[in-house]
Design a protein around this motif. Structure first.
Motif, PDB file in Angstrom:
ATOM      1  N   MET A  33     110.312 -68.127 122.952  1.00 28.06           N
ATOM      2  CA  MET A  33     110.804 -67.220 121.925  1.00 28.06           C
ATOM      3  C   MET A  33     110.800 -67.959 120.599  1.00 28.06           C
ATOM      4  N   GLY A  34     110.304 -67.312 119.583  1.00 32.01           N
ATOM      5  CA  GLY A  34     110.211 -67.984 118.295  1.00 32.01           C
ATOM      6  C   GLY A  34     110.716 -67.131 117.148  1.00 32.01           C
ATOM      7  N   TRP A  35     111.036 -67.808 116.072  1.00 30.10           N
ATOM      8  CA  TRP A  35     111.345 -67.145 114.812  1.00 30.10           C
ATOM      9  C   TRP A  35     110.317 -67.579 113.782  1.00 30.10           C
ATOM     10  N   PHE A  36     109.828 -66.595 113.049  1.00 33.29           N
ATOM     11  CA  PHE A  36     108.896 -66.824 111.970  1.00 33.29           C
ATOM     12  C   PHE A  36     109.480 -66.161 110.719  1.00 33.29           C
ATOM     13  N   ARG A  37     108.914 -66.512 109.576  1.00 40.31           N
ATOM     14  CA  ARG A  37     109.353 -65.846 108.355  1.00 40.31           C
ATOM     15  C   ARG A  37     108.176 -65.672 107.408  1.00 40.31           C
ATOM     16  N   PHE A  46     105.911 -70.469 110.797  1.00 34.98           N
ATOM     17  CA  PHE A  46     106.768 -70.787 111.940  1.00 34.98           C
ATOM     18  C   PHE A  46     108.065 -71.412 111.453  1.00 34.98           C
ATOM     19  N   VAL A  47     109.165 -71.039 112.102  1.00 33.45           N
ATOM     20  CA  VAL A  47     110.469 -71.609 111.759  1.00 33.45           C
ATOM     21  C   VAL A  47     111.006 -72.445 112.925  1.00 33.45           C
ATOM     22  N   VAL A  48     111.088 -71.824 114.095  1.00 36.45           N
ATOM     23  CA  VAL A  48     111.701 -72.509 115.237  1.00 36.45           C
ATOM     24  C   VAL A  48     111.338 -71.751 116.505  1.00 36.45           C
ATOM     25  N   SER A  49     111.347 -72.453 117.627  1.00 38.76           N
ATOM     26  CA  SER A  49     111.097 -71.803 118.910  1.00 38.76           C
ATOM     27  C   SER A  49     111.956 -72.425 119.998  1.00 38.76           C
ATOM     28  N   PHE A  67     119.086 -75.145 110.643  1.00 43.49           N
ATOM     29  CA  PHE A  67     118.960 -73.988 111.525  1.00 43.49           C
ATOM     30  C   PHE A  67     119.109 -74.430 112.974  1.00 43.49           C
ATOM     31  N   THR A  68     119.683 -73.545 113.783  1.00 45.76           N
ATOM     32  CA  THR A  68     119.819 -73.812 115.206  1.00 45.76           C
ATOM     33  C   THR A  68     119.457 -72.559 115.988  1.00 45.76           C
ATOM     34  N   ILE A  69     118.543 -72.721 116.932  1.00 43.03           N
ATOM     35  CA  ILE A  69     118.164 -71.605 117.792  1.00 43.03           C
ATOM     36  C   ILE A  69     118.851 -71.761 119.143  1.00 43.03           C
ATOM     37  N   SER A  70     119.215 -70.626 119.718  1.00 43.22           N
ATOM     38  CA  SER A  70     119.838 -70.643 121.038  1.00 43.22           C
ATOM     39  C   SER A  70     119.468 -69.361 121.764  1.00 43.22           C
ATOM     40  N   ARG A  71     119.613 -69.380 123.095  1.00 46.79           N
ATOM     41  CA  ARG A  71     119.359 -68.155 123.845  1.00 46.79           C
ATOM     42  C   ARG A  71     120.501 -67.897 124.808  1.00 46.79           C
ATOM     43  N   TYR A  93     112.401 -62.274 108.298  1.00 50.27           N
ATOM     44  CA  TYR A  93     112.395 -63.103 109.493  1.00 50.27           C
ATOM     45  C   TYR A  93     112.035 -62.243 110.706  1.00 50.27           C
ATOM     46  N   TYR A  94     111.116 -62.765 111.498  1.00 48.77           N
ATOM     47  CA  TYR A  94     110.634 -62.057 112.676  1.00 48.77           C
ATOM     48  C   TYR A  94     110.903 -62.877 113.924  1.00 48.77           C
TER      49      TYR A  94
END
Length: 120
Positions: A33-37, A46-49, A67-71, A93-94
């Motif tokens: 899973m990723g975040w893009f902007r 690309f921002v983070v995955s 930034f911190t990504i979590s699921r 942001y996508y």
């Protein structure tokens, strides 16, 4: 597959926002899973995955330390906590996903995007 991004808004520089991506339509255990902007006039970046299965992450240099990504496996959601926001973080942001073991690094599924605006 449906990805629904939310949580964007207007914030002052130095502030924080938390984006959320609700995923549905399949089991994501073997997905990344990723975040893009995408800022106006700029290419999407690309921002983070995060790997859904083990939780390992990858960050763009611009996101490291802020930034911190979590699921959340139980809720099938991915969150992006953004702190110390800067005006240059302003973008749509996508959230997106791709099969972890695909030969291609292309993200197959995309959400609709959520606007983040950081004022100076």
């Amino acid at each position: 597959v449906q990805l629904q991004a939310s949580g964007g808004g207007l914030v002052q520089a130095g502030g924080s926002l938390r984006l959320s991506c609700a995923a549905s339509g399949r089991t994501f255990s073997r997905y990344i899973m990723g975040w893009f902007r995408q800022a106006p006039g700029m290419e999407r970046e690309f921002v983070v995955s995060i790997r859904w299965s083990v939780g390992s992450t990858a960050y763009a240099d611009s996101a490291k330390g802020r930034f911190t990504i979590s699921r959340d496996k139980a809720k099938n959601t991915v969150a992006l906590q953004m702190n110390n926001l800067k005006p240059e973080d302003t973008a749509v942001y996508y959230c997106a996903s791709r099969f972890e073991y695909s030969d291609s690094a292309v993200y197959e599924y995309w959400g609709q995007g959520t606007q983040v605006t950081v004022s100076s």
